[in-house]
Scaffold this motif. Sequence first.
Motif, PDB file in Angstrom:
ATOM      1  N   PHE A  26     -32.239 -16.547   6.388  1.00 16.42           N
ATOM      2  CA  PHE A  26     -32.139 -17.374   5.181  1.00 16.42           C
ATOM      3  C   PHE A  26     -32.318 -18.870   5.426  1.00 16.42           C
ATOM      4  N   VAL A  54     -32.730 -19.327   1.540  1.00 11.70           N
ATOM      5  CA  VAL A  54     -34.016 -18.833   1.021  1.00 11.70           C
ATOM      6  C   VAL A  54     -34.513 -17.742   1.975  1.00 11.70           C
ATOM      7  N   MET A  55     -34.906 -16.619   1.406  1.00 11.98           N
ATOM      8  CA  MET A  55     -35.245 -15.441   2.186  1.00 11.98           C
ATOM      9  C   MET A  55     -36.521 -15.620   3.024  1.00 11.98           C
ATOM     10  N   ASN A  56     -36.496 -15.068   4.227  1.00  9.55           N
ATOM     11  CA  ASN A  56     -37.630 -15.077   5.152  1.00  9.55           C
ATOM     12  C   ASN A  56     -38.555 -13.897   4.799  1.00  9.55           C
ATOM     13  N   ARG A  57     -39.797 -14.205   4.403  1.00  7.85           N
ATOM     14  CA  ARG A  57     -40.702 -13.159   3.934  1.00  7.85           C
ATOM     15  C   ARG A  57     -41.042 -12.147   5.043  1.00  7.85           C
ATOM     16  N   VAL A 290     -35.390  -9.222  -5.459  1.00  6.01           N
ATOM     17  CA  VAL A 290     -36.725  -9.003  -4.904  1.00  6.01           C
ATOM     18  C   VAL A 290     -37.383  -7.859  -5.652  1.00  6.01           C
TER      19      VAL A 290
ATOM     20  N   ASN B  63     -38.376 -12.996  -6.194  1.00  8.32           N
ATOM     21  CA  ASN B  63     -39.280 -13.209  -5.065  1.00  8.32           C
ATOM     22  C   ASN B  63     -39.479 -14.676  -4.688  1.00  8.32           C
ATOM     23  N   TRP B  65     -39.285 -16.841  -1.641  1.00 12.02           N
ATOM     24  CA  TRP B  65     -39.114 -16.733  -0.187  1.00 12.02           C
ATOM     25  C   TRP B  65     -39.866 -17.817   0.528  1.00 12.02           C
ATOM     26  N   ARG B  66     -39.608 -17.876   1.835  1.00  9.13           N
ATOM     27  CA  ARG B  66     -40.280 -18.891   2.642  1.00  9.13           C
ATOM     28  C   ARG B  66     -41.009 -18.190   3.763  1.00  9.13           C
TER      29      ARG B  66
END
Lengths: 490, 102
Positions: A26, A54-57, A290, B63, B65-66
């Motif tokens: 994150f 923030v989520m890691n893709r 998501v 959705n 995201w980074r």
Amino acid sequence: MTVATKVRPIIGLEIHVQLRTRTKLFCGCEVQTDAPPNSRVCGICLGHPGTLPVMNRVALESAALAGMALGCEIARFTKWDRKSYYYPDLPKNYQISQYDIPLAAGGTFEFDVDGSPREIRIRRAHLEEDAGKNIHDTPGCTLVDLNRTGTPLLEIVTEPDLASADDTYAFCVELQRLVRHLGVSEADMQKGHMRFEPNVNVAIEHNGREYRTPIAEVKNINSFKFVRQAISYEIERQVAVWEENNDYVIGKASNENRGWDADRGVTEFQRGKEAAHDYRYFPDPDLLPVQLSDETLGSIRAQLVERPVQRRRRFASEYGLSMKDAETIVEHRPTADLFDEVIKLGGPAEIAGKQFVNVWLKHANDRGVAVTELGVEAARIAELAKMTAEGTVNKTAANQLADAMLTRSNCPSALAKELGLVQVQDADATARWVDEAFAANQQAVSDARTNPKKMQAAIGFLRGQVMKLSGGKADPKLVGKLIEERLQQP
Amino acid sequence: MTTRNLDIETVRHVAHLARLRISDEEAALYAAQLSKIVAYVDQLNEVDTSNVEPTAHPLPLMNVWREDNPTPSWTPQQALQNAPQSQNNFFRVPKVLDQESP
């Protein structure tokens, strides 16, 4: 004392796999757990007020890929939940995890135990963040390093489908192969990239009744060997406890958490399940849900490669490799890719397989590199195997050629000519070497003819002498045949 | 309005989960106050939500995201500057007896 008549272990697992990403789940801190303490942290992984994760893709996609490879359905909609607990290794006082909608669920996974196939159902696989490290060896206080805090983990939960410590061991090893093959984890046991928590109990059939012992969950084991030992220990312990007092009613004794003490080789009681934490899960308002579209799922699915278990079975059935050789080659994906390429380029499977393991992998191991890093391309490996199969070079010459191929980029047929290693099929020339060897080694010849005790050794010696005279170029089959004939003559 | 009374045992349990030490007086006080809060929130139960999807997030966004690109971390000195105690760049906390984390 009553004796248990029939004991059937029931084993399931929770496994934490550290995903291979550059940054945390994150935040943008690098995943580098061996960096100096608290040098890979920021306001997000330290849980400072006012920061937002923030989520890691890549973590999400790796987890989805692993879920697919485990045969799971991937959730089209998923979200993040807070699992509350107070412990200094996670300063937010909650772990971000997935509770009621895991990313992946309902899979099956195949593996082999000594060549016979097994299957285990996967209940779910979800993403969560790792905690930091507490160091307890300073008296009077605990020291905390939060570099690991926030590292992406895939938690895999199986159904209790395993029936022995050996099956569980084989499953764990296969899971390591899978995540490595997919490239989603380094799965380095030394670095704690895979941690296992087996759930163990036993069903005991006795006097027409089935008893079940309470389930013990053995926490946080970081080696395959310890998984096997802990399970074997638990099975014995639980049967012994039951034998001592088998009148307990099912459900009366409670489940418990135990820890594996590797030094003493025992599991130890940690806490009963009734004292289990109340984690008070709820959706994390800091993170958005998501949704995975067909397109996204399709592009992830496109990265799905043949699973190692299937690849091994194919190498055995299609290429005729022994299970052991197939296992050795498939252990490392680029190595297996290279071998597929060798066969595609016309390398005869059986000889290519043996040569690959006994020559090329050996050279690679001696140098401490992967076979793909030897600088010998698939085409040359295939050609050498072909030359060996067709008898252009014999086995000894093939080994010498392989040595030469490591330092030179020429094709093996050119090298064989240049180094004079092309096998001589000329019967007259070979017969002359045989004559020469017989003349020079009278004692061996006489042993081979008349001394039954020494006969085999003497023939082997003569064959060696002939090969030596030929400079390694004679065809060993022809040499054997000519020596046999010559021995029959007076 | 429905009422639901939180007993002192529940308050103690919740305090323990949050690692808070509270006195008997505080437990009694919080039991009364929390009962009122729960009763207030309980009003929501009067709405029939049997046909409503659970809300995962109040915002109509998905959705976010980074990419997996590192950003600079803090120095250990920065990380530790608000810590009550530190030692050799570690956070230093009272001895943790329960060795187990989830």
